[in-house]
Design an enzyme around this catalytic site. Structure first.
Site, PDB file in Angstrom:
ATOM      1  NE  ARG A 143      24.143  -0.974  -7.825  1.00 13.28           N
ATOM      2  CZ  ARG A 143      24.261   0.320  -7.540  1.00 13.28           C
ATOM      3  NH1 ARG A 143      24.159   0.739  -6.299  1.00 13.28           N
ATOM      4  NH2 ARG A 143      24.465   1.191  -8.500  1.00 13.28           N
TER       5      ARG A 143
ATOM      6  CG  HIS B 299      29.092  -1.659  -8.362  1.00 18.58           C
ATOM      7  ND1 HIS B 299      28.881  -0.384  -7.944  1.00 18.58           N
ATOM      8  CD2 HIS B 299      28.012  -1.969  -9.130  1.00 18.58           C
ATOM      9  CE1 HIS B 299      27.733   0.078  -8.425  1.00 18.58           C
ATOM     10  NE2 HIS B 299      27.187  -0.876  -9.138  1.00 18.58           N
TER      11      HIS B 299
ATOM     12  CG  HIS C 270      18.483  -4.507 -12.066  1.00 15.80           C
ATOM     13  ND1 HIS C 270      18.711  -3.747 -13.174  1.00 15.80           N
ATOM     14  CD2 HIS C 270      19.568  -4.311 -11.256  1.00 15.80           C
ATOM     15  CE1 HIS C 270      19.878  -3.113 -13.053  1.00 15.80           C
ATOM     16  NE2 HIS C 270      20.417  -3.442 -11.899  1.00 15.80           N
TER      17      HIS C 270
ATOM     18  CG  ASN D 294      29.009   5.659  -3.513  1.00 15.43           C
ATOM     19  OD1 ASN D 294      28.049   6.353  -3.772  1.00 15.43           O
ATOM     20  ND2 ASN D 294      29.890   5.987  -2.613  1.00 15.43           N
TER      21      ASN D 294
END
Ligand code: HEM
Ligand SMILES: *[C@@H]1O[C@H](CO)[C@@H](O)[C@H](O)[C@H]1NC(C)=O
Ligand SMILES: *[C@@H]1O[C@H](CO)[C@@H](O)[C@H](O)[C@H]1NC(C)=O
Ligand SMILES: *[C@@H]1O[C@H](CO)[C@@H](O)[C@H](O)[C@H]1NC(C)=O
Ligand SMILES: *[C@@H]1O[C@H](CO)[C@@H](O)[C@H](O)[C@H]1NC(C)=O
Length: 316
Positions: free
Chosen positions: A56, A60, A188, A88
């Site tokens: 992740r 980001h 995911h 976050n």
């Protein structure tokens, strides 16, 4: 093996024109890749949330200013950094990147960028929780680290409440296709979400019973059990699929059954084309692996930095 070979072929097509290459550090830091892998392995030995966190974190990073390590910078007296921005909430395991960077600095000071270390760590994270059938790939390197990290720019990250048009638009801005969108959402398959990220699907004011009608009813009630209305437990939430420490295609199987966590996941079912990809990946781990490697290479070749940091938390 077969997957690895195919991904090399794909790779040789893809990295043309990105300025990245597989031999970038061959002369200056030959052990860089194994050093990152060792740091990721060591962290995973005591913390099984590390792989999801690293994957992740890389996403980001790439979606804000390109993959330039901007997500790694700490806030300073006059700047609130990306990692302090609202989305976050589950970013963690920054220490793994710090450890990898220290080990690399000891071998070749000031040579390997933090952005590359993060891209490599994300690959390791996936490969190390994939058993022998999962995807792995060679990560082209040569990214540079950026000097800017602003909390306000985390608005460039898709929200879990995004609809299909919003997701498509943001991916498109980065030259990522709807296939990339479906494929990368397969990230995911790992990790965890806090209640606040899917509150809108189980305690909604827009439906009589408060539920998103696209959710499988018994799945919805299990989510509600974990996340009651006015939940006050900060750590409450749900895993992103039923096998959340293994990189597999379970996410797609569950998505087809109305058992996804975010509205943004369910939104992928709303178009015939993306639904077709979901069905393909639900039916074939191999198809998902191949597509995932390809899409990760595309996402991680969005570059943007200017320097090689000495400490991943601070500009030089
Ligand atoms: C398509 C748009 C996406 C949206 C809206 C989205 C949203 C989210 C949200 C809200 C969370 C949970 C945060 C929390 O509650 O703690 C999450 C977790 C996660 N996301 Fe995504 N995401 C997207 C795409 C991606 C992509 C492209 C990847 C990587 C390829 C990814 C990998 C992950 C992982 C691994 C986690 C679990 C993190 C952990 O357990 O530490 N996501 N995502
Ligand atoms: C932050 O503020 C200090 C003191 O005002 C200043 O010297 C420094 O240049 C500023 N740093 C940045 C990155 O703007
Ligand atoms: C995330 O942001 C919140 C405030 O929005 C802050 O309290 C928290 O420390 C941040 N987390 C990290 C890892 O910086
Ligand atoms: C997307 O592609 C266009 C056309 O090739 C290019 O001008 C633009 O810089 C690319 N955007 C990103 C974020 O790579
Ligand atoms: C949750 O909080 C809201 C407003 O604070 C209140 O109206 C509602 O009754 C609460 N729901 C539950 C189940 O306690």
């Amino acid at each position: 093996m077969e997957v690895a070979l195919l991904s090399l072929l794909i790779l040789s097509i893809l990295h043309v024109g990105t300025g990245l290459s597989l031999n970038y550090y061959d002369k200056t830091c030959p052990n860089y890749e194994a050093t990152v892998t060792a740091a990721v392995k060591q962290a995973m030995a005591t913390d099984n949330t590390v792989p999801a966190a690293l994957l992740r974190m890389h996403f980001h990073d790439c979606f804000v200013r390109g993959c330039d390590g901007s997500v790694l910078l700490d806030s300073t007296a006059n700047n609130t950094a990306e990692k302090a921005g609202p989305p976050n909430v589950s970013l963690h395991a920054f220490y793994v990147i710090d450890n990898a960077k220290s080990a690399i600095e000891a071998q070749c000071p000031g040579v390997v960028s933090c952005a590359d270390i993060l891209a490599l760590a994300a690959k390791d994270a996936v490969a190390l929780v994939s058993h022998n059938w999962g995807p792995t790939w060679k990560v082209p390197v040569g990214r540079l680290d950026g000097r800017i990290s602003r909390a306000s720019e985390t608005s460039l990250l898709p929200a879990p409440t995004s609809n299909f048009a919003q997701l498509q638009q943001r991916f498109n801005q980065l030259n990522l296709s709807v296939k990339d969108l479906v494929t990368l959402s397969g990230g995911h398959t790992l990790g965890f979400a806090h209640c606040s990220s899917f509150q809108n699907r189980i305690h909604s004011s827009n439906s009589a019973n408060g539920l998103d009608p696209t959710l499988n009813p018994s799945f919805a009630s299990s989510l509600r059990k974990a996340c009651p209305a006015n939940n006050t437990a900060n750590n409450a939430g749900a895993t992103l699929d039923a096998t959340s420490t293994v990189f597999d295609n379970m996410y797609y199987k569950m998505l087809l059954g109305g058992m996804s966590i975010f509205s943004s996941d369910a939104a992928l079912l709303t178009h015939p084309k993306t639904k077709g990809f979901i069905t393909t990946f639900a039916n074939s781990q191999q198809a998902f692996n191949l597509a995932f490697v390809k899409s990760m290479l595309r996402m991680s070749s969005l570059t943007g930095g200017q320097e090689v940091r000495l400490n991943c938390r601070k500009v030089r």
